[in-house]
Design a protein around this motif. Structure first.
Motif, mmCIF file in Angstrom:
data_model
loop_
_atom_site.group_PDB
_atom_site.id
_atom_site.type_symbol
_atom_site.label_atom_id
_atom_site.label_comp_id
_atom_site.label_asym_id
_atom_site.label_seq_id
_atom_site.Cartn_x
_atom_site.Cartn_y
_atom_site.Cartn_z
ATOM 1 N N GLN A 212 6.380 -3.651 -5.620
ATOM 2 C CA GLN A 212 5.201 -3.845 -4.788
ATOM 3 C C GLN A 212 5.544 -3.632 -3.310
ATOM 4 O O GLN A 212 4.788 -3.016 -2.566
ATOM 5 N N LEU A 213 6.697 -4.142 -2.907
ATOM 6 C CA LEU A 213 7.135 -3.924 -1.525
ATOM 7 C C LEU A 213 7.372 -2.436 -1.282
ATOM 8 O O LEU A 213 7.055 -1.912 -0.215
ATOM 9 N N GLY A 214 7.896 -1.747 -2.277
ATOM 10 C CA GLY A 214 8.112 -0.310 -2.161
ATOM 11 C C GLY A 214 6.815 0.434 -1.910
ATOM 12 O O GLY A 214 6.748 1.324 -1.051
ATOM 13 N N LEU A 215 5.784 0.055 -2.630
ATOM 14 C CA LEU A 215 4.483 0.698 -2.441
ATOM 15 C C LEU A 215 3.917 0.372 -1.061
ATOM 16 O O LEU A 215 3.276 1.221 -0.434
ATOM 17 N N ARG A 216 4.150 -0.859 -0.596
ATOM 18 C CA ARG A 216 3.682 -1.223 0.747
ATOM 19 C C ARG A 216 4.420 -0.409 1.808
ATOM 20 O O ARG A 216 3.834 0.005 2.811
ATOM 21 N N MET A 217 5.720 -0.177 1.580
ATOM 22 C CA MET A 217 6.495 0.630 2.516
ATOM 23 C C MET A 217 5.963 2.062 2.577
ATOM 24 O O MET A 217 5.859 2.666 3.641
ATOM 25 N N PHE A 218 5.621 2.591 1.409
ATOM 26 C CA PHE A 218 5.082 3.954 1.387
ATOM 27 C C PHE A 218 3.726 4.003 2.084
ATOM 28 O O PHE A 218 3.427 4.954 2.827
ATOM 29 N N SER A 219 2.903 2.964 1.865
ATOM 30 C CA SER A 219 1.598 2.900 2.533
ATOM 31 C C SER A 219 1.778 2.830 4.048
ATOM 32 O O SER A 219 1.069 3.512 4.810
ATOM 33 N N GLU A 220 2.741 2.031 4.505
ATOM 34 C CA GLU A 220 3.019 1.929 5.940
ATOM 35 C C GLU A 220 3.502 3.267 6.485
ATOM 36 O O GLU A 220 3.124 3.671 7.593
ATOM 37 N N MET A 221 4.326 3.937 5.705
ATOM 38 C CA MET A 221 4.846 5.249 6.100
ATOM 39 C C MET A 221 3.697 6.224 6.372
ATOM 40 O O MET A 221 3.696 6.938 7.382
ATOM 41 N N ARG A 222 2.698 6.218 5.478
ATOM 42 C CA ARG A 222 1.560 7.118 5.652
ATOM 43 C C ARG A 222 0.696 6.698 6.839
ATOM 44 O O ARG A 222 0.198 7.543 7.586
#
Length: 246
Positions: A212-222
């Motif tokens: 879940q944190l990984g997906l949040r990191m990707f969302s932040e990246m975008r």
């Protein structure tokens, strides 16, 4: 290096004798190409011509040897420079420390740093980043953290490479919480995470199983308009596979 070879052949054809600067340029070019045989050959030719290297030429030779992974020769050149009093230079020490980082020898890198301090040679961000890299490559994360403390204590400001190297080290070692704290410190210093930092954090999330944190990191990246690379998407595939297996 066809153009360089052609130029050298033309010089020989017309009997033009190169200078120490000429040979320094040649050595530098072959060093960038990773051709240690040609580097050593050019150096031997210069000496056979009876030409005496100056500080710049020695620097080119040292840098070329490090780039080619020939640390033994680089240290030999540095020893000669010491004998001639030409070694008190930040770039030279930084180059050698980078070489020890590549060979995963943080002890030798730290010894050079201590020598720099005793010789009163100024240390810059490149020196400290190379020291941190040496520790991270050798999985000495405690040592890397100590270098960061030393860096800030000597009023050298950490940059994105500093944090990126440490974050990658912590993520590779499964210490995601420490990596995340460094990301927060990075942003507090008004620095922006790049694709390399986000990729390291994503890999860390996969390793730690915190998808879940990984997906949040990707969302932040975008959201930050950081362009994902092929590496980013390959990590996201791992995230998807891990979620699918649950």
């Amino acid at each position: 290096m066809p153009r360089l070879e052609a130029t050298l052949d033309r010089m020989r054809e017309y009997g033009i004798r190169g200078s120490a600067v000429t040979y320094g340029t040649i050595v530098k070019a072959y060093g960038r190409a990773g051709n240690i045989d040609r580097v050593l050959q050019a150096w031997e030719e210069m000496q056979a011509e009876g030409l005496e290297a100056n500080a710049v030429t020695y620097g080119c030779m040292l840098d070329a040897c490090v780039k080619c992974g020939h640390l033994e020769k680089a240290l030999h050149i540095f020893a000669i420079m010491k004998q001639r009093g030409l070694h008190r230079n930040t770039i030279l020490y930084a180059t050698l420390i980078k070489g020890f980082a590549k060979s995963k020898d943080p002890l030798a890198a730290k010894n050079l740093y201590r020598e720099m301090r005793s010789e009163r040679v100024p240390c810059n961000v490149v020196v400290f980043n190379s020291l941190i890299d040496a520790c991270v490559r050798a999985c000495d994360l405690q040592g890397a953290g100590e270098v960061l403390q030393e860096m800030t204590a000597t009023n050298v400001r950490p940059d994105l490479i500093t944090f990126s190297t440490l974050i990658k080290g912590y993520c590779s070692n499964g210490e995601l919480s420490k990596a995340m704290r460094l990301q927060e410190e990075l942003q507090a210093r008004q620095l922006e995470c790049d694709e390399i930092v986000y990729n390291s954090l994503l890999e860390g999330c996969v390793k730690a199983g915190d998808l879940q944190l990984g997906l949040r990191m990707f969302s932040e990246m975008r959201q930050k308009h950081v362009r994902p690379s092929a590496v980013t998407f390959s990590i996201l595939v791992k995230v998807g596979e891990s979620m699918g297996s649950r």
